[in-house]
Write a protein that holds these residues in place. Sequence first.
Motif, PDB file in Angstrom:
ATOM      1  N   LEU A 578       3.857 -19.559   3.170  1.00 33.00           N
ATOM      2  CA  LEU A 578       3.721 -19.162   4.573  1.00 33.00           C
ATOM      3  C   LEU A 578       2.617 -19.944   5.271  1.00 33.00           C
ATOM      4  N   TRP A 579       1.603 -20.332   4.527  1.00 35.45           N
ATOM      5  CA  TRP A 579       0.527 -21.127   5.114  1.00 35.45           C
ATOM      6  C   TRP A 579       1.075 -22.448   5.656  1.00 35.45           C
ATOM      7  N   GLN A 580       1.903 -23.112   4.858  1.00 36.88           N
ATOM      8  CA  GLN A 580       2.484 -24.374   5.294  1.00 36.88           C
ATOM      9  C   GLN A 580       3.391 -24.177   6.510  1.00 36.88           C
ATOM     10  N   ALA A 581       4.011 -23.002   6.615  1.00 40.06           N
ATOM     11  CA  ALA A 581       4.868 -22.702   7.756  1.00 40.06           C
ATOM     12  C   ALA A 581       4.070 -22.308   8.992  1.00 40.06           C
ATOM     13  N   GLY A 582       2.746 -22.196   8.847  1.00 44.11           N
ATOM     14  CA  GLY A 582       1.901 -21.896   9.993  1.00 44.11           C
ATOM     15  C   GLY A 582       1.476 -20.452  10.104  1.00 44.11           C
ATOM     16  N   TYR A 583       1.642 -19.666   9.041  1.00 37.50           N
ATOM     17  CA  TYR A 583       1.311 -18.253   9.090  1.00 37.50           C
ATOM     18  C   TYR A 583       0.262 -17.915   8.030  1.00 37.50           C
ATOM     19  N   ARG A 584      -0.670 -17.042   8.399  1.00 33.75           N
ATOM     20  CA  ARG A 584      -1.653 -16.545   7.446  1.00 33.75           C
ATOM     21  C   ARG A 584      -1.573 -15.029   7.417  1.00 33.75           C
ATOM     22  N   VAL A 585      -1.168 -14.511   6.275  1.00 41.64           N
ATOM     23  CA  VAL A 585      -0.996 -13.077   6.100  1.00 41.64           C
ATOM     24  C   VAL A 585      -2.285 -12.483   5.557  1.00 41.64           C
ATOM     25  N   CYS A 586      -2.795 -11.451   6.221  1.00 43.98           N
ATOM     26  CA  CYS A 586      -4.009 -10.832   5.695  1.00 43.98           C
ATOM     27  C   CYS A 586      -4.041  -9.324   5.907  1.00 43.98           C
ATOM     28  N   GLY A 587      -2.973  -8.763   6.483  1.00 44.49           N
ATOM     29  CA  GLY A 587      -2.949  -7.331   6.721  1.00 44.49           C
ATOM     30  C   GLY A 587      -1.945  -6.627   5.835  1.00 44.49           C
ATOM     31  N   ASN A 588      -1.615  -5.402   6.197  1.00 43.46           N
ATOM     32  CA  ASN A 588      -0.702  -4.591   5.404  1.00 43.46           C
ATOM     33  C   ASN A 588       0.695  -5.188   5.377  1.00 43.46           C
ATOM     34  N   SER A 589       1.444  -4.806   4.367  1.00 44.26           N
ATOM     35  CA  SER A 589       2.799  -5.341   4.210  1.00 44.26           C
ATOM     36  C   SER A 589       3.750  -4.241   3.789  1.00 44.26           C
ATOM     37  N   THR A 590       5.002  -4.421   4.162  1.00 45.71           N
ATOM     38  CA  THR A 590       6.101  -3.613   3.628  1.00 45.71           C
ATOM     39  C   THR A 590       7.110  -4.587   3.053  1.00 45.71           C
ATOM     40  N   VAL A 591       7.501  -4.411   1.806  1.00 46.73           N
ATOM     41  CA  VAL A 591       8.394  -5.337   1.119  1.00 46.73           C
ATOM     42  C   VAL A 591       9.598  -4.581   0.585  1.00 46.73           C
ATOM     43  N   ILE A 592      10.785  -5.077   0.920  1.00 46.04           N
ATOM     44  CA  ILE A 592      12.038  -4.542   0.396  1.00 46.04           C
ATOM     45  C   ILE A 592      12.620  -5.631  -0.494  1.00 46.04           C
ATOM     46  N   ALA A 593      12.558  -5.448  -1.795  1.00 45.21           N
ATOM     47  CA  ALA A 593      12.954  -6.486  -2.744  1.00 45.21           C
ATOM     48  C   ALA A 593      14.022  -5.948  -3.695  1.00 45.21           C
ATOM     49  N   ASP A 594      14.786  -6.868  -4.273  1.00 39.20           N
ATOM     50  CA  ASP A 594      15.802  -6.483  -5.246  1.00 39.20           C
ATOM     51  C   ASP A 594      15.166  -5.966  -6.531  1.00 39.20           C
ATOM     52  N   SER A 595      15.832  -5.000  -7.119  1.00 36.60           N
ATOM     53  CA  SER A 595      15.486  -4.539  -8.467  1.00 36.60           C
ATOM     54  C   SER A 595      16.450  -5.189  -9.451  1.00 36.60           C
ATOM     55  N   ALA A 596      15.941  -5.612 -10.567  1.00 37.34           N
ATOM     56  CA  ALA A 596      16.758  -6.318 -11.547  1.00 37.34           C
ATOM     57  C   ALA A 596      17.949  -5.467 -11.980  1.00 37.34           C
ATOM     58  N   GLY A 597      19.151  -6.061 -11.847  1.00 36.01           N
ATOM     59  CA  GLY A 597      20.367  -5.410 -12.307  1.00 36.01           C
ATOM     60  C   GLY A 597      20.811  -4.226 -11.483  1.00 36.01           C
ATOM     61  N   SER A 598      20.297  -4.090 -10.264  1.00 34.84           N
ATOM     62  CA  SER A 598      20.613  -2.906  -9.465  1.00 34.84           C
ATOM     63  C   SER A 598      20.827  -3.291  -8.013  1.00 34.84           C
ATOM     64  N   LYS A 599      21.651  -2.514  -7.316  1.00 31.98           N
ATOM     65  CA  LYS A 599      21.803  -2.687  -5.880  1.00 31.98           C
ATOM     66  C   LYS A 599      20.684  -1.997  -5.105  1.00 31.98           C
ATOM     67  N   ILE A 600      20.018  -1.058  -5.747  1.00 34.66           N
ATOM     68  CA  ILE A 600      18.979  -0.280  -5.087  1.00 34.66           C
ATOM     69  C   ILE A 600      17.709  -1.113  -4.963  1.00 34.66           C
ATOM     70  N   ALA A 601      17.106  -1.094  -3.800  1.00 37.29           N
ATOM     71  CA  ALA A 601      15.930  -1.929  -3.553  1.00 37.29           C
ATOM     72  C   ALA A 601      14.667  -1.294  -4.096  1.00 37.29           C
ATOM     73  N   ASN A 602      13.712  -2.147  -4.391  1.00 41.03           N
ATOM     74  CA  ASN A 602      12.353  -1.741  -4.717  1.00 41.03           C
ATOM     75  C   ASN A 602      11.532  -1.869  -3.439  1.00 41.03           C
ATOM     76  N   ALA A 603      11.250  -0.756  -2.793  1.00 38.68           N
ATOM     77  CA  ALA A 603      10.562  -0.759  -1.502  1.00 38.68           C
ATOM     78  C   ALA A 603       9.111  -0.355  -1.706  1.00 38.68           C
ATOM     79  N   THR A 604       8.184  -1.207  -1.249  1.00 40.32           N
ATOM     80  CA  THR A 604       6.765  -0.965  -1.486  1.00 40.32           C
ATOM     81  C   THR A 604       5.946  -1.245  -0.234  1.00 40.32           C
ATOM     82  N   VAL A 605       4.810  -0.592  -0.155  1.00 38.48           N
ATOM     83  CA  VAL A 605       3.806  -0.867   0.868  1.00 38.48           C
ATOM     84  C   VAL A 605       2.579  -1.377   0.153  1.00 38.48           C
ATOM     85  N   GLY A 606       2.018  -2.495   0.651  1.00 40.40           N
ATOM     86  CA  GLY A 606       0.864  -3.082  -0.005  1.00 40.40           C
ATOM     87  C   GLY A 606      -0.194  -3.523   0.980  1.00 40.40           C
TER      88      GLY A 606
END
Length: 632
Positions: A578-606
Amino acid sequence: MGLRYANITLGIIRLDGDFSRNLTLQQCIHQGYRLEQYDLLYGKQQHVRAEYAQMTCYFMNRDSEPMHLDLLASDTTFAFRYHFPTSSNISAKYIVAENTTFNIRQSANDFQLLQPYDSPVPKYQTFYQPRNNRTKAHIGETYSATGFGLPAFFYTEADDQSYFVHLKETGFDGRYPISHISNATGANITLAFPDPADGNGMMGSAIPHSILPWSTPWRVLTIGTTARAIVEDTSVTDLAQPSEASNAAFVKPGVSAWSWWSNPNGDTNYTVTESYIDLAANQSWPYVLLDASWDQQTIDGVQVPLAVIHQRAESRGVKLWVWMNSAGVNNNASVVTSGPKDLLWQPSIRRQTMANLKANGVVGLKVDGIQSDKQEMVSYLLDILSDAADAGLMIILHNCMPPHGWERRWPNLLGHEGLIASEYYTNAATDYGSQMPENNVNEAFVRYPIGPADYSPGSFSQGLYPNDSVPTTDAHETALNIIIDSGLRILPDTVQAYERTVSPLIMSMLGAIPFAWDETTFLAGEPGKYFVVAKRAGSVLYLGAINGETTFISNQTHAASADWKPAQGVARDLTLDLWQAGYRVCGNSTVIADSAGSKIANATVGAGWNGSNMIHVHMEPFGGFAARFTLC
């Protein structure tokens, strides 16, 4: 005209004169620079500033009749149109052929993404990649007897350089039909007019006609050494007519609940409507869309008037969109049962209908069954948009051509279908679902860049249509809501799915994704395989990634057949800088990512990322990734 990646043949043949040969070039005059600066209420870039060098070349045919060629160029876009100036002869002119032909340079590794033209009922609902072929077509391969629709995407190589080429059109004023690519052979991409049989053989002539002066639409080529030039391009709205809306304060992009996808007969059942009004209210979505036959709603056998539906919605803070049949003469409204119908074609009836709907709390219309590319249809749709603006109504167009920048001229236009949408999961007999992940990726390169898409992303339920099931993961479906721009984000799934099954973090994200972006940045991707984009609104950055790479699709299109097998894909891992794309992330995040072998997402706040801002993404087969970050 010769370009590094293509040669372009020009010419118009009018009924009263030939402007394709024996032309005399009188002069070409550089006209300075054309600055387009405007705002949009939704889409990839809400504040647009684009500059084009412009030139006009003046020609005379052998009968001493004039034709002008207007040319525009920017760093990534070349556009041209024909113009016929005022004449003392005030009779209408007819163009019997447009000889515009693009000869795209062929190379060993070239390919094309073309959508077979679904004439004579053009809805632009065919797949870019044939089901029984996992190899991309080379430039010039012809596999459609009716030609191909626009936009069109090509990849070629010249002088050790890669070129991505995107062909489209814009600048319609109601005096020209929508063009498509004829069923030509070789690398000659020739434009063609609609089939005379389209629009039920009605809607007037298939060839363009007008009095003078008269300009054709712009024919636009966007070119880049990566696909970034295409994905981020704004030329379709740049070269469209400026806004004619005297007041757009009533235009409010937003999220809508919708029952048709999960229950096609639900719009005649007031109890179902109540449940979706409640869903919208509980999720803080502003709208509910009542689809076909909503005017036949009953409860306990008693018809429910619109005023009652409005009262129920208003009590929950929800506003109504309603479906309307566009016919007219352009579809089989005289024999189909879906209504309301026959209320938009005649101008006086249309305006009264719009006024009545507005008085009963309706804020937008879904105009369906368009199915024509003829000039009269273009004019008719522009009239609908104009009258709707006067009435304070928003519009989406369905079963129609792709966008041509009309959302700039009429900001109350919030979406076009003109693509394969999530409705293709609802077929009881044919397994279209197996083709959807790959087509989602292809649409991200070809269709989504030109304007709003009435796709209705967010299909999480897996068992509603066993013969046409949803193969994508929850993260893929969430990411589509970031990738696809539309002023009305229609969420199609069931009340139970959204209130009990889908992760609360996903639901929170679906309701919060912005509609108007400050910038859109293509990060990575390959047609037919995967697509990754970043979109910024203020200090918030969203990432959307989808994986559609498909290694196997059953030739048997009926999932109930004994020899049918589910589609197969491959997982993909990416590292995004993201830095190369011109963005610097430094605050809170919400991530919706795949879980291995499943259709159900792994949803996290970090807490976000610091330092290198390297984002590692794993996508399952037909998976995805969606994230929200706060920027420094």
